[in-house]
Structure formats: structure tokens, C-alpha cells
Design a protein around this motif. Structure first.
Motif, PDB file in Angstrom:
ATOM      1  N   TYR A 216       0.829  -1.205   0.000  1.00  0.00           N
ATOM      2  CA  TYR A 216       0.000   0.000   0.000  1.00  0.00           C
ATOM      3  C   TYR A 216       0.872   1.266   0.000  1.00  0.00           C
ATOM      4  O   TYR A 216       0.484   2.303   0.519  1.00  0.00           O
ATOM      5  CB  TYR A 216      -0.922   0.002   1.226  1.00  0.00           C
ATOM      6  CG  TYR A 216      -1.659  -1.297   1.411  1.00  0.00           C
ATOM      7  CD1 TYR A 216      -2.614  -1.717   0.490  1.00  0.00           C
ATOM      8  CD2 TYR A 216      -1.375  -2.131   2.496  1.00  0.00           C
ATOM      9  CE1 TYR A 216      -3.274  -2.930   0.652  1.00  0.00           C
ATOM     10  CE2 TYR A 216      -2.031  -3.340   2.655  1.00  0.00           C
ATOM     11  CZ  TYR A 216      -2.978  -3.740   1.733  1.00  0.00           C
ATOM     12  OH  TYR A 216      -3.635  -4.927   1.889  1.00  0.00           O
ATOM     13  N   ARG A 217       2.044   1.140  -0.589  1.00  0.00           N
ATOM     14  CA  ARG A 217       3.032   2.211  -0.505  1.00  0.00           C
ATOM     15  C   ARG A 217       2.502   3.556  -0.999  1.00  0.00           C
ATOM     16  O   ARG A 217       2.607   4.572  -0.315  1.00  0.00           O
ATOM     17  CB  ARG A 217       4.261   1.813  -1.313  1.00  0.00           C
ATOM     18  CG  ARG A 217       5.392   2.832  -1.255  1.00  0.00           C
ATOM     19  CD  ARG A 217       6.424   2.510  -2.311  1.00  0.00           C
ATOM     20  NE  ARG A 217       7.683   3.188  -2.045  1.00  0.00           N
ATOM     21  CZ  ARG A 217       8.503   3.576  -3.005  1.00  0.00           C
ATOM     22  NH1 ARG A 217       8.192   3.379  -4.263  1.00  0.00           N
ATOM     23  NH2 ARG A 217       9.640   4.167  -2.698  1.00  0.00           N
ATOM     24  N   ASP A 218       1.934   3.585  -2.196  1.00  0.00           N
ATOM     25  CA  ASP A 218       1.501   4.859  -2.780  1.00  0.00           C
ATOM     26  C   ASP A 218       0.350   5.475  -1.987  1.00  0.00           C
ATOM     27  O   ASP A 218       0.316   6.682  -1.756  1.00  0.00           O
ATOM     28  CB  ASP A 218       1.083   4.662  -4.240  1.00  0.00           C
ATOM     29  CG  ASP A 218       2.265   4.301  -5.124  1.00  0.00           C
ATOM     30  OD1 ASP A 218       3.406   4.632  -4.743  1.00  0.00           O
ATOM     31  OD2 ASP A 218       2.061   3.680  -6.184  1.00  0.00           O
ATOM     32  N   LEU A 219      -0.583   4.637  -1.571  1.00  0.00           N
ATOM     33  CA  LEU A 219      -1.723   5.142  -0.802  1.00  0.00           C
ATOM     34  C   LEU A 219      -1.250   5.674   0.547  1.00  0.00           C
ATOM     35  O   LEU A 219      -1.671   6.744   0.990  1.00  0.00           O
ATOM     36  CB  LEU A 219      -2.759   4.035  -0.615  1.00  0.00           C
ATOM     37  CG  LEU A 219      -4.023   4.393   0.177  1.00  0.00           C
ATOM     38  CD1 LEU A 219      -4.711   5.615  -0.420  1.00  0.00           C
ATOM     39  CD2 LEU A 219      -4.977   3.211   0.229  1.00  0.00           C
ATOM     40  N   ALA A 220      -0.344   4.949   1.206  1.00  0.00           N
ATOM     41  CA  ALA A 220       0.178   5.412   2.494  1.00  0.00           C
ATOM     42  C   ALA A 220       0.926   6.731   2.342  1.00  0.00           C
ATOM     43  O   ALA A 220       0.779   7.649   3.159  1.00  0.00           O
ATOM     44  CB  ALA A 220       1.108   4.355   3.097  1.00  0.00           C
ATOM     45  N   THR A 221       1.734   6.848   1.286  1.00  0.00           N
ATOM     46  CA  THR A 221       2.473   8.087   1.040  1.00  0.00           C
ATOM     47  C   THR A 221       1.514   9.253   0.859  1.00  0.00           C
ATOM     48  O   THR A 221       1.714  10.337   1.425  1.00  0.00           O
ATOM     49  CB  THR A 221       3.358   7.931  -0.209  1.00  0.00           C
ATOM     50  OG1 THR A 221       4.277   6.860  -0.016  1.00  0.00           O
ATOM     51  CG2 THR A 221       4.133   9.206  -0.493  1.00  0.00           C
ATOM     52  N   HIS A 222       0.481   9.036   0.087  1.00  0.00           N
ATOM     53  CA  HIS A 222      -0.510  10.104  -0.139  1.00  0.00           C
ATOM     54  C   HIS A 222      -1.171  10.521   1.161  1.00  0.00           C
ATOM     55  O   HIS A 222      -1.320  11.732   1.431  1.00  0.00           O
ATOM     56  CB  HIS A 222      -1.563   9.624  -1.135  1.00  0.00           C
ATOM     57  CG  HIS A 222      -2.787  10.493  -1.176  1.00  0.00           C
ATOM     58  ND1 HIS A 222      -2.798  11.740  -1.765  1.00  0.00           N
ATOM     59  CD2 HIS A 222      -4.022  10.308  -0.669  1.00  0.00           C
ATOM     60  CE1 HIS A 222      -3.990  12.283  -1.624  1.00  0.00           C
ATOM     61  NE2 HIS A 222      -4.754  11.443  -0.971  1.00  0.00           N
ATOM     62  N   LEU A 223      -1.568   9.558   1.980  1.00  0.00           N
ATOM     63  CA  LEU A 223      -2.272   9.882   3.223  1.00  0.00           C
ATOM     64  C   LEU A 223      -1.367  10.623   4.207  1.00  0.00           C
ATOM     65  O   LEU A 223      -1.791  11.578   4.862  1.00  0.00           O
ATOM     66  CB  LEU A 223      -2.811   8.601   3.852  1.00  0.00           C
ATOM     67  CG  LEU A 223      -3.947   7.900   3.081  1.00  0.00           C
ATOM     68  CD1 LEU A 223      -4.199   6.508   3.646  1.00  0.00           C
ATOM     69  CD2 LEU A 223      -5.221   8.731   3.108  1.00  0.00           C
ATOM     70  N   ILE A 224      -0.101  10.198   4.299  1.00  0.00           N
ATOM     71  CA  ILE A 224       0.829  10.877   5.199  1.00  0.00           C
ATOM     72  C   ILE A 224       1.096  12.295   4.720  1.00  0.00           C
ATOM     73  O   ILE A 224       1.153  13.241   5.518  1.00  0.00           O
ATOM     74  CB  ILE A 224       2.137  10.068   5.315  1.00  0.00           C
ATOM     75  CG1 ILE A 224       1.870   8.739   6.026  1.00  0.00           C
ATOM     76  CG2 ILE A 224       3.202  10.857   6.067  1.00  0.00           C
ATOM     77  CD1 ILE A 224       3.030   7.775   5.989  1.00  0.00           C
ATOM     78  N   LYS A 225       1.244  12.472   3.413  1.00  0.00           N
ATOM     79  CA  LYS A 225       1.421  13.820   2.865  1.00  0.00           C
ATOM     80  C   LYS A 225       0.200  14.687   3.169  1.00  0.00           C
ATOM     81  O   LYS A 225       0.323  15.867   3.518  1.00  0.00           O
ATOM     82  CB  LYS A 225       1.652  13.747   1.355  1.00  0.00           C
ATOM     83  CG  LYS A 225       3.039  13.273   0.973  1.00  0.00           C
ATOM     84  CD  LYS A 225       3.126  12.831  -0.474  1.00  0.00           C
ATOM     85  CE  LYS A 225       2.779  13.913  -1.441  1.00  0.00           C
ATOM     86  NZ  LYS A 225       2.957  13.456  -2.844  1.00  0.00           N
ATOM     87  N   GLU A 226      -0.979  14.108   3.055  1.00  0.00           N
ATOM     88  CA  GLU A 226      -2.202  14.868   3.321  1.00  0.00           C
ATOM     89  C   GLU A 226      -2.276  15.274   4.788  1.00  0.00           C
ATOM     90  O   GLU A 226      -2.678  16.398   5.108  1.00  0.00           O
ATOM     91  CB  GLU A 226      -3.421  14.033   2.932  1.00  0.00           C
ATOM     92  CG  GLU A 226      -4.750  14.782   3.010  1.00  0.00           C
ATOM     93  CD  GLU A 226      -4.805  15.967   2.064  1.00  0.00           C
ATOM     94  OE1 GLU A 226      -5.538  16.944   2.377  1.00  0.00           O
ATOM     95  OE2 GLU A 226      -4.118  15.954   1.026  1.00  0.00           O
ATOM     96  N   LEU A 227      -1.862  14.379   5.680  1.00  0.00           N
ATOM     97  CA  LEU A 227      -1.829  14.739   7.096  1.00  0.00           C
ATOM     98  C   LEU A 227      -0.852  15.878   7.343  1.00  0.00           C
ATOM     99  O   LEU A 227      -1.110  16.786   8.141  1.00  0.00           O
ATOM    100  CB  LEU A 227      -1.420  13.534   7.940  1.00  0.00           C
ATOM    101  CG  LEU A 227      -2.507  12.552   8.367  1.00  0.00           C
ATOM    102  CD1 LEU A 227      -1.904  11.483   9.256  1.00  0.00           C
ATOM    103  CD2 LEU A 227      -3.631  13.271   9.102  1.00  0.00           C
ATOM    104  N   GLY A 228       0.278  15.827   6.664  1.00  0.00           N
ATOM    105  CA  GLY A 228       1.258  16.898   6.817  1.00  0.00           C
ATOM    106  C   GLY A 228       0.742  18.233   6.345  1.00  0.00           C
ATOM    107  O   GLY A 228       1.074  19.282   6.909  1.00  0.00           O
ATOM    108  N   ARG A 229      -0.076  18.221   5.296  1.00  0.00           N
ATOM    109  CA  ARG A 229      -0.614  19.469   4.747  1.00  0.00           C
ATOM    110  C   ARG A 229      -1.712  20.050   5.631  1.00  0.00           C
ATOM    111  O   ARG A 229      -1.760  21.256   5.866  1.00  0.00           O
ATOM    112  CB  ARG A 229      -1.179  19.210   3.343  1.00  0.00           C
ATOM    113  CG  ARG A 229      -0.130  18.908   2.289  1.00  0.00           C
ATOM    114  CD  ARG A 229      -0.814  18.715   0.945  1.00  0.00           C
ATOM    115  NE  ARG A 229       0.153  18.389  -0.092  1.00  0.00           N
ATOM    116  CZ  ARG A 229       0.034  17.390  -0.946  1.00  0.00           C
ATOM    117  NH1 ARG A 229      -1.021  16.599  -0.864  1.00  0.00           N
ATOM    118  NH2 ARG A 229       0.944  17.162  -1.869  1.00  0.00           N
ATOM    119  N   THR A 230      -2.612  19.194   6.081  1.00  0.00           N
ATOM    120  CA  THR A 230      -3.801  19.698   6.773  1.00  0.00           C
ATOM    121  C   THR A 230      -3.723  19.599   8.291  1.00  0.00           C
ATOM    122  O   THR A 230      -4.478  20.268   8.988  1.00  0.00           O
ATOM    123  CB  THR A 230      -5.055  18.928   6.305  1.00  0.00           C
ATOM    124  OG1 THR A 230      -4.906  17.540   6.647  1.00  0.00           O
ATOM    125  CG2 THR A 230      -5.248  19.065   4.805  1.00  0.00           C
ATOM    126  N   GLY A 231      -2.803  18.768   8.801  1.00  0.00           N
ATOM    127  CA  GLY A 231      -2.838  18.462  10.223  1.00  0.00           C
ATOM    128  C   GLY A 231      -2.233  19.499  11.142  1.00  0.00           C
ATOM    129  O   GLY A 231      -2.666  19.642  12.286  1.00  0.00           O
TER     130      GLY A 231
END
Length: 493
Positions: A216-231
Motif C-alpha cells: 500500500y506504498r503509494d496510498l500510504a504516502t498520499h495519506l501521510i502527505k495529506e496529514l502533513g498538509r492539513t494536520g
């Protein structure tokens, strides 16, 4: 120019060095040890100001050979949101920030080190601190729960599988977005302690989730990036612990790496290739060196092959677990060591000293108003059977998505345009233009190239570059498949 100053501690010397104006100080560790007649590099501490000056401290033995045990008082946040996690070589406290009250920003955490360097104990210190300070912690221990087993029951959500970790990340993104909507409606532009709890998502052994070939590498990368942007502005932090600092170990994403390295970055024992990568990635200024951390503090002695065996056993020398550098701190080149936590010797079960530091209180839970957006996975986090069903359903859905384009005996072009035919059972690789069209078809409004890139990465397929997405959008717009809905915006024709 240099000045040698005896310190108040016997047999400790401090050498102040300065190069002429217009030059930048550089040094070679081996040559420095030779010049000072020091055969153990761990006895020397070198700190520079990055320009002209350096302080060289020479100790009679490694000053971090023994450190005291951590206390609960060490782990209580001060008014700047910092906790004490260790000691520098000069005995001063190492302070790591859990929260920045001056900006209202949740933190990002990165912990690197080779196998056996002490990552699990260093992470455990911060997990205990989070519980003591009312932080709501979601933890994924991707070593099947073996890295930090004492944390089970001490955090709000404890996951051990990659599937549950993805569900946890999805829930965290949903919570961050819901908080953003609530805070925006209330006119808030930052997070403050005292309302919703600070939420930290921690992923231990993150390389297992983000390395090349991970399911799930690509999906995990996207989700972590999204957390970094919005969190950050809504009190949702993200922390990764990994065995290497190479780009491939962080999802192959420059954006992710740049985002996380702006936070609290701790480096434990490393390899030579890791050191080169640190400089390349800007985590360590060019020209700076860190004192190497050996596996043990056994003395380096050159003896004749015909001398009798020494009285001491080299295997009895103290280890260096927990030694490292806080690269994001005010003294990034100063060696430090984490405070001692738990039993030094291996135990057959949970460590009672670690459990005592956690205490018997219930961990801080997610705010009630966000339970619905956190979804079924959050509700099932303590129900082993229900979670197993959710993880199985998620895995099956991902497999169906991956196999959606399969056809017997078909040869397909890859996203780079290369033919690929592995026989009758080979899957057809979904082309980039198909992924772009699917992303735009699912969108409720026209999208920019950046938005399309994020949506493409969220589909679980291969990660691509922004330039490739832009080329695909231009080609689809030129042939009439897409329409330009505004400056830099695209929509289905």
C-alpha cells in the motif's frame, strides 16, 4: 587560531578553533584524533557554528557511557511544549518539542537508526510523554506489535498490520479535515490546547509500509502527505520511525521527505550511506560531520598478536543504544543519549518499569464529535474480530481495484510507454491517461494538475511525477477528451 581551556571537570579539555574571515571551517575526524593523540573518536565532541568557529571537547572517556533513568517529571511539557528525552555530552538536557504553543502547530517527527540502535526505546519515551500530557495517540507498530508492546492499552488506537495502519491514516485524514471545517466556521486559524486533544499518529517500522514493493506504498504516502498538509493547524501530528533515511524508505516522495524533515528529527546509530543521504537531503549542512557511533564502547587497543589475552571481555563493554543526534535541535552536531528506560537486560514479557511510567490512567481519547468521521475502523479498534473483517474487506477491495484491468493474453503499455507481456496471466497495467481520466470523472469540480496528481496517487497505483501528469492533461485536452475549465484547471469534455 585556537585556545585550549581546562574545564572545571578534571581531565576534560575544550579547544576553541577559528579560521580566518572569508573561510569556512572544515575538519577531518581521523586527522583530528591523530593530532590530539586520541585513539577513541567517541571521546571527542566537535560542534561548529557552520561558519568559522568550532569547539572541540576532549573527555577522558565517553561521557555518555552511562546516563540516568528517565522520570515522569522529565516527560511533562514545559511552557514551550518541550520534554526532556536525553542528555548531551556535557550533561545538559536534550529537549524535544511535542507541541509549539507559540504557533499552535502540531509537530512532525522523524526517528532514524540502524537495527539495534535504540529506536523502540526512544519512541517509547515519547509515547509515555504523550500519555502524560493528554495527547491522543494512534500508534501503528508494524513489527506485529513487537517493537513497543507496552504501548498496547496505553494509546487510543494500537494497530499492528499494514491494512489497519492504512485505515488509521484514512481516519486521521478525515478527522483533520473535519476539524478544519469546524475551526474555519468558528473563525480559528490555529490549534490551541484545552479543547480538542492534540492527536499524534505514530508509525513505527515505517519502512515496512513505505519501502519499494510494499503493498500500500503509494496510498500510504498520499495519506501521510495529506496529514502533513492539513494536520499542523488543527492539532494532528505525524511521526515516522524507520531503519534508514534513504528516499525510497519514505515512499519515494520528495514532497513527503521535505515535509517530515521540517519537524523533530532524531538520528541514532547510522551507516555511511545514511550519512551521505543526510547531507544530500539537507538534514545536515554540507561540510558538517557527526562523530560516528560504534556498536559498543569497547576500547580500541592495538596489541601484539603474541600478547596474552586481556583480562576484560570485549562483549562486556557497554552498548551505545540510544546515542544519537537531535538534528532539529539547537545543537545538531552535539552527541546526545536518550535517558535510560526500563530494564537493560531482555525480559520474558512486558517491562514493569515502562508500564509504571505509563501509569494506570486511561489514555486520552479522540473527541466525541469526531467519532463519526473517524468511521467504522475507529469504532472497531478494540474489537479484534471486527477489525480483522474490516482489514480483510479493505485488502479485497484493493486487490479488485488492482485487478480491474486484467485480461488474458493481453500485452499492455506501461505508464512510460514500454511494452510488457508476461504471458496469459500478466495483468494489464493501467495507463496514466486512464488514471487521470478516472480522477477527473470522480471529481465534483475542475481540478489542477497538483490535485490530479494527488488523486492519481490515492488510487493505489504506481507513483508518477507531476510533469507526467501535466503532459497527460495537455494531450487529453488537445485531443478533446478534456476541456480547459479555467487557468490551469481541467474537467471531462
Amino acid at each position: 587560531m585556537s585556545t585550549l581551556t581546562p574545564t572545571p571537570t578534571a581531565q576534560v579539555y575544550e579547544l576553541s578553533v577559528e579560521v580566518p574571515q572569508g573561510e569556512v571551517i572544515r575538519y577531518d575526524l581521523a586527522k583530528l584524533c591523530s593530532a590530539l593523540n586520541v585513539n577513541d573518536p567517541t571521546r571527542i565532541a566537535v560542534e561548529t557554528d557552520g561558519l568559522r568557529r568550532a569547539l572541540i571537547t576532549v573527555y577522558p572517556s565517553n561521557p555518555l557511557g552511562v546516563v540516568r533513568a528517565v522520570t515522569r517529571a522529565d516527560l511533562v511539557m514545559d511552557r514551550h511544549g518541550r520534554i526532556v528525552t536525553g542528555l548531551y555530552h556535557n550533561g545538559r538536557p536534550v529537549k524535544k518539542r511535542l507541541f509549539d504553543p507559540s504557533t499552535g502547530s502540531a509537530q512532525r517527527f522523524l526517528l532514524f537508526g540502524t537495527t539495534g540502535a535504540g529506536k523502540s526505546r526512544a519512541l517509547q519515551l515519547e509515547l509515555i510523554a504523550e500519555k502524560l500530557n493528554g495527547v491522543c495517540t494512534w500508534l501503528a507498530d508494524l513489527k506485529l506489535g513487537q517493537s513497543v508492546p507496552e504501548a498496547d492499552g496505553q494509546v487510543d488506537w494500537y494497530a499492528c498490520s499494514q491494512e489497519e495502519t492504512i485505515l488509521m491514516l484514512m481516519a486521521a485524514v478525515a478527522v483533520a479535515q473535519e476539524r478544519m471545517r469546524r475551526y474555519s466556521a468558528a473563525g480559528r486559524n490555529s490549534f490551541a490546547l484545552g479543547g480538542d486533544p492534540l492527536l499524534h499518529v505514530r508509525i513505527d517500522e515505517a519502512n515496512r509500509l513505505l519501502e519499494r514493493g510494499a503493498p500500500y506504498r503509494d496510498l500510504a504516502t498520499h495519506l501521510i502527505k495529506e496529514l502533513g498538509r492539513t494536520g499542523r493547524s488543527v492539532g494532528v501530528g505525524i511521526g515516522l520511525s524507520a531503519q534508514a533515511s534513504h528516499l525510497e524508505e519514505l515512499g519515494g516522495s520528495d514532497t513527503l521527505r521535505a515535509m517530515v524533515k521540517e519537524g523533530e528529527v532524531t538520528l541514532l546509530r547510522w551507516s555511511s550511506s545514511m550519512m551521505r543521504q543526510l547531507v544530500t537531503d539537507g538534514l545536515l549542512p554540507a561540510g558538517e560531520q557527526l562523530m560516528p557511533i560504534p556498536k559498543t564502547l569497547a576500547p580500541r587497543e592495538l596489541r601484539s598478536q603474541f600478547d596474552p589475552e586481556p583480562d576484560h571481555d570485549e562483549d562486556d563493554a557497554p552498548g551505545t543504544q540510544g546515542m544519537g543526534y537531535l538534528l532539529s535541535g539547537p545543537r545538531p552536531t552535539a552527541m546526545m543519549r536518550h535517558l535510560r528506560l526500563g530494564s537493560i537486560a531482555p525480559l520474558p514479557g512486558l517491562d514493569p518499569d515502562i508500564l509504571a511510567l505509563y501509569g494506570d490512567d486511561e489514555p486520552t481519547r479522540l473527541e466525541d464529535i469526531s467519532h463519526d468521521v473517524a468511521g467504522q475502523a475507529y469504532a472497531a479498534r478494540t474489537d479484534e474480530e471486527a477489525m480483522a473483517e474490516l482489514c480483510a474487506a479493505f485488502h479485497e477491495a484493493q486487490q479488485q481495484k488492482l485487478n480491474a484491468g486484467r485480461g488474458p493474453g493481453r500485452s499492455a503499455a506501461t505508464e512510460d510507454g514500454d511494452a510488457d507481456d508476461d504471458g496469459p496471466s500478466a495483468p494489464r497495467k493501467v495507463r496514466l491517461d486512464e488514471r487521470v481520466l478516472a480522477a477527473l470523472a470522480d471529481a465534483e469540480a475542475p481540478m489542477s494538475a497538483d490535485d490530479v496528481l494527488d488523486a492519481v496517487h490515492a488510487d493505489g497505483g504506481r507513483e508518477v511525477k507531476l510533469g507526467s501528469v501535466r503532459n497527460a492533461l495537455k494531450k487529453l485536452a488537445d485531443d478533446g477528451t478534456l476541456t480547459r475549465a479555467g487557468h490551469g484547471l481541467y474537467a471531462p469534455a
